[in-house]
Design an enzyme around this catalytic site. Structure first.
Site, PDB file in Angstrom:
ATOM      1  N   LYS A 165      66.478  78.057  56.455  1.00 54.91           N
ATOM      2  CA  LYS A 165      66.053  77.103  57.488  1.00 54.91           C
ATOM      3  C   LYS A 165      66.436  77.574  58.899  1.00 54.91           C
ATOM      4  O   LYS A 165      65.672  77.399  59.837  1.00 54.91           O
ATOM      5  CB  LYS A 165      66.656  75.725  57.201  1.00 54.91           C
ATOM      6  N   ASP A 213      63.013  67.011  57.380  1.00 58.50           N
ATOM      7  CA  ASP A 213      64.090  66.353  56.628  1.00 58.50           C
ATOM      8  C   ASP A 213      64.582  65.132  57.396  1.00 58.50           C
ATOM      9  O   ASP A 213      64.798  64.061  56.829  1.00 58.50           O
ATOM     10  CB  ASP A 213      65.277  67.318  56.424  1.00 58.50           C
TER      11      ASP A 213
END
Ligand code: NAP
Length: 523
Positions: free
Chosen positions: A305, A346
């Site tokens: 990420k 997220d």
């Protein structure tokens, strides 16, 4: 495109040790939709011998005869000359195609004569296997095979990473004739499942799990249902999830089912990329530069990420995702060169799950007290989001220094963030509790991250980011105390739906996505 007839064959290898079993498997492969069955003569326990005519006669689907020697990863214990002799007999007995190792061609005059003598001439596949690495000059190697008389040139090799699948696509695009190029193993999976969009002459899929003839083969069922084989065209775009590991991911099932239901011309694949930034960059460079299929979007999971953010660059990312320091979504906008955008769904997935359950807007979180348990990646996204919308947050973590570092980064007058150890929860209270630790996750489902002394009342909101099980011990306890509860499932579905919308700029089929996740979790 390399195949003159415009068709990419779905080839099922048959690896059974008994001729009768191989015949049954042949029928099952035809029923499952195979265009061609590969009779792996080297797998027959007592040699192919007398079985040849029964295996090659009255087949419901065209046949390819192969006798792979041990040097090429097969099971044939005889000499090279014996392998060639067996293939010659298969050509005489009616095989539609014969696969010969390229290195054996010089000693295969009898086989070539047998092929030429048949009225309906069988095709010749010349193949090369490298179990160590990608051959240096794939197009050159395939060119030599075609010049030597191959009707189809086939190369299979052990890849360094998924970027080698794009080396296969490059080689297919420039091949002089029909060709198959496959990167083996998990990292090479795109070369198998995107073979149709890439214009290969064929690709291999096993009849069932455990019946693979080479590492990385998926089943014909997975190929046709999960990876949308029948819908692939030369214009199909590809999407994928980059991670290490990535084999457990539910994302291919979620997104491919959503594409199918929504009429999107795309296929979504797992992309196993080794943990370093350089590996992430190498894969992306290859996928962006390569020919068809074109990359449209990526999901990004652990440990990439931060690498994804570094690659996309701050200018291509929204401020909150930038502050979180990690993105899980990359979109590729076409152009020369293509441009990248990135975001973190997220945090959006989590905060929307929370406000949907409470029945309020994100802005209504201002001033509410939030206890976040854990200080890892999930906690980071949630703390960034709730503090951004003005909540008063405390991070409780096993390692206090990590809680302090996280609080220090997002603490601001309009959204203060404090830190404490897990033991401080004994005397704590909060309107909203969010568990971002794995405590209570399958298989240790009896664990509860919140001490018994923590007062849960009807007004408390309890959000457990764990989605397996869907009702954790913490959520069950909160439900019996009359709390509003939020499961990790809602967060998971929300973040996937937000990715879909970010790539395609259209509403995601959320109910379907939720259904796919539920089927996987209960299935
Ligand atoms: P992570 O970065 O590894 O962080 C894990 C956190 O949990 C750390 O703060 C760690 O504390 C703490 N922890 C781990 N084991 C513990 C234990 N036995 N006792 C006390 N604390 C413990 O992981 P993550 O990516 O944030 O994921 C955390 C959880 O969030 C996962 O279990 C997952 O279920 C959930 N999650 C859900 C979604 C969703 O979409 N629903 C998405 C992402 C994550 P230390 O700092 O002391 O090591």
């Amino acid at each position: 495109m390399t195949e003159p007839d415009g068709k990419t064959r779905l080839i099922v290898p048959l690896v059974q040790p008994e001729p009768t079993e191989m015949r049954s498997a042949r029928a099952a492969a035809a029923k499952a939709g195979a265009d061609l069955v590969e009779l792996r003569l080297d797998c027959l326990a007592d040699g192919a011998g007398d079985a040849l005519s029964s295996l090659l006669s009255d087949s419901p689907v065209p046949t390819l005869a192969t006798c792979r020697t041990r040097a090429e990863g097969g099971r044939f214990a005889g000499s090279d000359a014996e392998a060639i002799e067996l293939l010659t007999r298969a050509a005489e007995a009616g095989a539609d195609w014969v696969d010969l190792e390229f290195r054996l061609l010089a000693g295969a005059d009898a086989l070539r004569q047998a092929i030429a003598a048949r009225t309906s001439r069988p095709g010749l596949i010349l193949s090369h296997h490298d179990w160590q690495q990608r051959p240096g000059d794939l197009p050159g190697l395939m060119g030599r095979m075609h010049q030597a008389g191959a009707d189809v040139a086939k190369v299979a090799f052990a890849p360094a990473g998924p970027e080698d699948a794009w080396a296969c696509f490059d080689a297919l695009a420039s091949a002089e004739g029909p060709a198959i190029a496959l990167a083996m193993g998990e990292a090479g999976l795109p070369s198998r499942v995107l073979a149709r969009a890439a214009g290969a002459w064929g690709t291999f899929a096993s009849l069932a799990e455990g019946a693979e003839s080479a590492p990385g083969q998926v089943t014909i069922e997975q190929m046709r249902t999960l990876y949308r084989w029948d819908a692939q065209t030369a214009a199909t775009a590809f999407f994928g999830v980059v991670g290490c590991p990535v084999g457990h991911s539910m994302s291919p099932a979620i997104h491919n089912e959503a594409f199918a239901a929504d009429g999107v011309d795309g296929v979504y694949v797992p992309l196993l990329v080794q943990p370093e930034q350089a590996c992430f960059d190498r894969f992306l460079d290859a996928a962006l530069a390569g020919p068809q299929p074109r990359l449209r979007g990526l999901s990004v999971t652990i440990p990439h990420k931060r690498h994804a953010l570094a690659r996309v660059g701050a200018d291509g990312v929204d401020p909150l995702s930038r502050a979180i320091g990690a993105i899980n979504t990359v979109a590729v906008d076409p152009g020369a060169p293509p441009t990248l955008r990135g975001c973190n769904t997220d945090y959006a997935g989590a905060i929307d799950a929370l406000v949907e359950a409470i029945g309020c807007e994100r802005e209504d979180l201002a001033g509410r007290s939030v206890a976040v348990l854990g200080a890892g990646g999930a906690a980071r996204a949630i703390v960034a989001a709730v503090s951004h919308y003005g909540a008063r947050t405390t991070v409780y973590n096993r390692t206090i220094s990590r809680a302090e570092a996280l609080a220090g980064q997002f603490d601001r007058p309009a959204g203060p963030v404090a830190a404490g150890g897990l033991d401080a929860l004994e005397a704590a209270s909060a309107e909203i509790v969010v568990n971002c630790t794995p405590i209570g996750m399958h298989p240790k489902v009896d664990a509860d991250p919140l001490p018994e002394s923590f007062r849960l009342s009807a007004g408390t909101v309890v959000f457990d980011t764990i989605y397996n099980p869907m009702t954790t011990r913490l959520l069950a306890r909160a439900e019996s105390a009359g709390c509003v509860t939020v499961s990790g499932l809602a967060m998971f579905v929300n973040q996937a739906a937000a990715q879909y919308e970010y790539w395609l700029n259209r509403p995601a089929p959320r109910d379907l996505m939720r259904q796919v996740v539920l089927e996987h979790l209960t299935g």
